[in-house]
Design a protein around this motif. Sequence first.
Motif, short mmCIF file in Angstrom:
data_model
loop_
_atom_site.label_atom_id
_atom_site.label_comp_id
_atom_site.label_asym_id
_atom_site.label_seq_id
_atom_site.Cartn_x
_atom_site.Cartn_y
_atom_site.Cartn_z
N VAL A 1 -6.65 21.02 -15.91
CA VAL A 1 -7.58 21.71 -16.51
C VAL A 1 -9.03 21.24 -16.20
O VAL A 1 -9.74 21.82 -15.57
N LEU A 2 -9.08 19.76 -16.37
CA LEU A 2 -10.30 19.24 -15.95
C LEU A 2 -10.67 19.40 -14.40
O LEU A 2 -11.88 19.70 -14.09
N LEU A 3 -9.52 19.29 -13.71
CA LEU A 3 -9.94 19.54 -12.16
C LEU A 3 -10.40 20.78 -11.66
O LEU A 3 -11.14 21.00 -10.99
N THR A 4 -9.49 21.73 -12.40
CA THR A 4 -10.00 23.15 -12.30
C THR A 4 -11.37 23.61 -12.65
O THR A 4 -12.05 24.13 -12.04
N ASN A 5 -11.77 22.93 -13.90
CA ASN A 5 -13.07 23.14 -14.21
C ASN A 5 -14.16 22.53 -13.36
O ASN A 5 -15.05 23.19 -13.23
N ALA A 6 -13.83 21.43 -12.87
CA ALA A 6 -14.67 20.82 -11.83
C ALA A 6 -14.58 21.70 -10.47
O ALA A 6 -15.75 21.88 -10.02
N ALA A 7 -13.66 22.07 -10.31
CA ALA A 7 -13.54 23.36 -8.95
C ALA A 7 -14.40 24.42 -9.34
O ALA A 7 -15.22 24.75 -8.39
N ALA A 8 -14.45 24.88 -10.54
CA ALA A 8 -15.36 26.09 -10.91
C ALA A 8 -16.64 25.71 -10.60
O ALA A 8 -17.47 26.50 -10.27
N CYS A 9 -17.16 24.30 -11.14
CA CYS A 9 -18.78 24.11 -11.23
C CYS A 9 -19.01 23.84 -9.94
O CYS A 9 -20.06 24.38 -9.46
N ALA A 10 -18.15 23.07 -9.03
CA ALA A 10 -18.47 22.75 -7.73
C ALA A 10 -18.77 24.30 -6.86
O ALA A 10 -19.77 24.36 -6.02
N ALA A 11 -17.89 25.31 -7.21
CA ALA A 11 -17.84 26.44 -6.54
C ALA A 11 -19.32 27.23 -6.96
O ALA A 11 -19.91 27.97 -6.05
N ARG A 12 -19.55 27.43 -8.15
CA ARG A 12 -20.85 27.80 -8.71
C ARG A 12 -22.12 27.21 -7.93
O ARG A 12 -23.14 27.89 -7.94
N LEU A 13 -21.96 25.80 -7.77
CA LEU A 13 -23.18 24.99 -6.85
C LEU A 13 -22.94 25.46 -5.40
O LEU A 13 -23.74 24.85 -4.71
N GLY A 14 -22.08 26.04 -5.05
CA GLY A 14 -21.94 26.30 -3.62
C GLY A 14 -21.40 25.06 -2.91
O GLY A 14 -21.42 25.25 -1.50
N SER A 15 -20.79 24.32 -3.25
CA SER A 15 -20.06 23.09 -2.75
C SER A 15 -18.78 23.57 -2.59
O SER A 15 -17.63 22.98 -2.98
#
Length: 76
Positions: free
Chosen positions: A41-55
């Motif tokens: 869950v922590l990693l998927t949330n990090a993935a979502a944040c990175a995606a929102r930042l365009g990373s």
Amino acid sequence: RAGKFAAALRRYTAAAELARALAARDDKEEEEGGDGSRLAVLLTNAAACAARLGSWAAAEQYARDALAVDAHSAKA
């Protein structure tokens, strides 16, 4: 808004690193039948944040890491 996602990404990353360290230290996740879902869950949330930042590369890596921990993660 990007600042909030960047801050959240830093926190999710730090929390995931801590969760990994604790699991390695105690090695109780497998002994107690844990499936690593909290780390996933922590990693998927990090993935979502990175995606929102365009990373996109970082988002992909976080998602791959989540799947390595919990292959049944629908979010990853």
